[in-house]
Design a protein around this motif. Structure first.
Motif, short mmCIF file in Angstrom:
data_model
loop_
_atom_site.label_atom_id
_atom_site.label_comp_id
_atom_site.label_asym_id
_atom_site.label_seq_id
_atom_site.Cartn_x
_atom_site.Cartn_y
_atom_site.Cartn_z
N GLY A 170 165.13 117.23 0.13
CA GLY A 170 164.37 116.05 -0.29
C GLY A 170 165.15 114.77 -0.13
O GLY A 170 164.62 113.76 0.34
N SER A 171 166.42 114.79 -0.50
CA SER A 171 167.27 113.61 -0.35
C SER A 171 167.45 113.25 1.11
O SER A 171 167.36 112.08 1.49
N ALA A 172 167.69 114.25 1.93
CA ALA A 172 167.86 114.01 3.37
C ALA A 172 166.57 113.48 3.97
O ALA A 172 166.58 112.52 4.75
N LEU A 173 165.45 114.08 3.59
CA LEU A 173 164.16 113.66 4.13
C LEU A 173 163.83 112.24 3.70
O LEU A 173 163.40 111.42 4.53
N ARG A 174 164.03 111.92 2.45
CA ARG A 174 163.75 110.56 1.95
C ARG A 174 164.56 109.54 2.74
O ARG A 174 164.03 108.53 3.21
N GLN A 175 165.84 109.80 2.93
CA GLN A 175 166.69 108.86 3.64
C GLN A 175 166.23 108.68 5.09
O GLN A 175 166.18 107.57 5.61
N VAL A 176 165.89 109.78 5.75
CA VAL A 176 165.45 109.71 7.14
C VAL A 176 164.13 108.95 7.26
O VAL A 176 163.98 108.10 8.15
N LEU A 177 163.18 109.24 6.39
CA LEU A 177 161.90 108.54 6.46
C LEU A 177 162.09 107.04 6.27
O LEU A 177 161.49 106.23 6.99
N GLU A 178 162.93 106.66 5.31
CA GLU A 178 163.20 105.24 5.06
C GLU A 178 163.93 104.60 6.24
O GLU A 178 163.56 103.51 6.70
N THR A 179 164.96 105.25 6.72
CA THR A 179 165.78 104.70 7.80
C THR A 179 164.98 104.50 9.08
O THR A 179 165.13 103.48 9.76
N TYR A 180 164.13 105.45 9.41
CA TYR A 180 163.40 105.40 10.68
C TYR A 180 161.97 104.88 10.54
O TYR A 180 161.22 104.88 11.51
N GLY A 181 161.60 104.44 9.34
CA GLY A 181 160.27 103.86 9.13
C GLY A 181 159.13 104.82 9.38
O GLY A 181 158.08 104.44 9.89
N VAL B 243 154.61 116.62 1.21
CA VAL B 243 155.73 115.79 1.65
C VAL B 243 156.23 114.95 0.50
O VAL B 243 157.44 114.83 0.26
N ASN B 244 155.31 114.39 -0.28
CA ASN B 244 155.69 113.57 -1.43
C ASN B 244 156.49 114.37 -2.44
O ASN B 244 157.48 113.88 -2.99
N ARG B 245 156.11 115.60 -2.69
CA ARG B 245 156.85 116.45 -3.65
C ARG B 245 158.27 116.73 -3.15
O ARG B 245 159.20 116.78 -3.94
N TRP B 246 158.43 116.91 -1.83
CA TRP B 246 159.77 117.13 -1.27
C TRP B 246 160.61 115.89 -1.40
O TRP B 246 161.76 115.95 -1.83
N VAL B 247 160.03 114.74 -1.04
CA VAL B 247 160.75 113.47 -1.07
C VAL B 247 161.18 113.12 -2.49
O VAL B 247 162.29 112.63 -2.71
N LYS B 248 160.31 113.39 -3.45
CA LYS B 248 160.62 113.09 -4.86
C LYS B 248 161.43 114.21 -5.52
O LYS B 248 161.74 114.12 -6.70
N GLU B 249 161.75 115.24 -4.73
CA GLU B 249 162.55 116.37 -5.20
C GLU B 249 161.90 117.11 -6.36
O GLU B 249 162.56 117.65 -7.23
N LEU B 250 160.57 117.13 -6.35
CA LEU B 250 159.82 117.91 -7.34
C LEU B 250 159.71 119.36 -6.90
O LEU B 250 159.50 120.25 -7.72
N ARG B 251 159.84 119.56 -5.60
CA ARG B 251 159.78 120.91 -5.03
C ARG B 251 160.68 120.94 -3.81
O ARG B 251 160.69 120.00 -3.02
#
Length: 85
Positions: A17-28, A45-53
């Protein structure tokens, strides 16, 4: 031996989730674009990004493949961050 990045030092169970959040933000890349490319619901995707799952192992591969379709550099960065290299 190289010291792990601060992000890697803070990652535990939410590594994907942390890696995904950073990549989505960095690459728009929007959560919706990733979800559509993966053929999944944006809520997942939102649950992964927020580290809920945490995504299952096979889903990590699917995330990488979807990112590769969108932006090869984003896919490479996701793998690098996920593996803490």
């Amino acid at each position: 031996m190289d010291e792990p990045s601060p992000l890697c030092q803070n990652l535990a169970m939410g590594r994907a989730g942390s890696a995904l959040r950073q990549v989505l933000e960095t690459y728009g890349i929007s959560q919706n674009k990733l979800a559509v490319t993966m053929g999944t619901d944006r809520a997942n995707v939102n649950r992964w990004v927020k580290e809920l799952r945490d995504p299952a192992g096979e889903v990590i591969f699917e995330i990488k493949e979807a990112l590769k379709q969108i932006n090869q550099d984003a896919a490479d960065e996701f793998v690098r961050l996920y593996l803490c290299n």
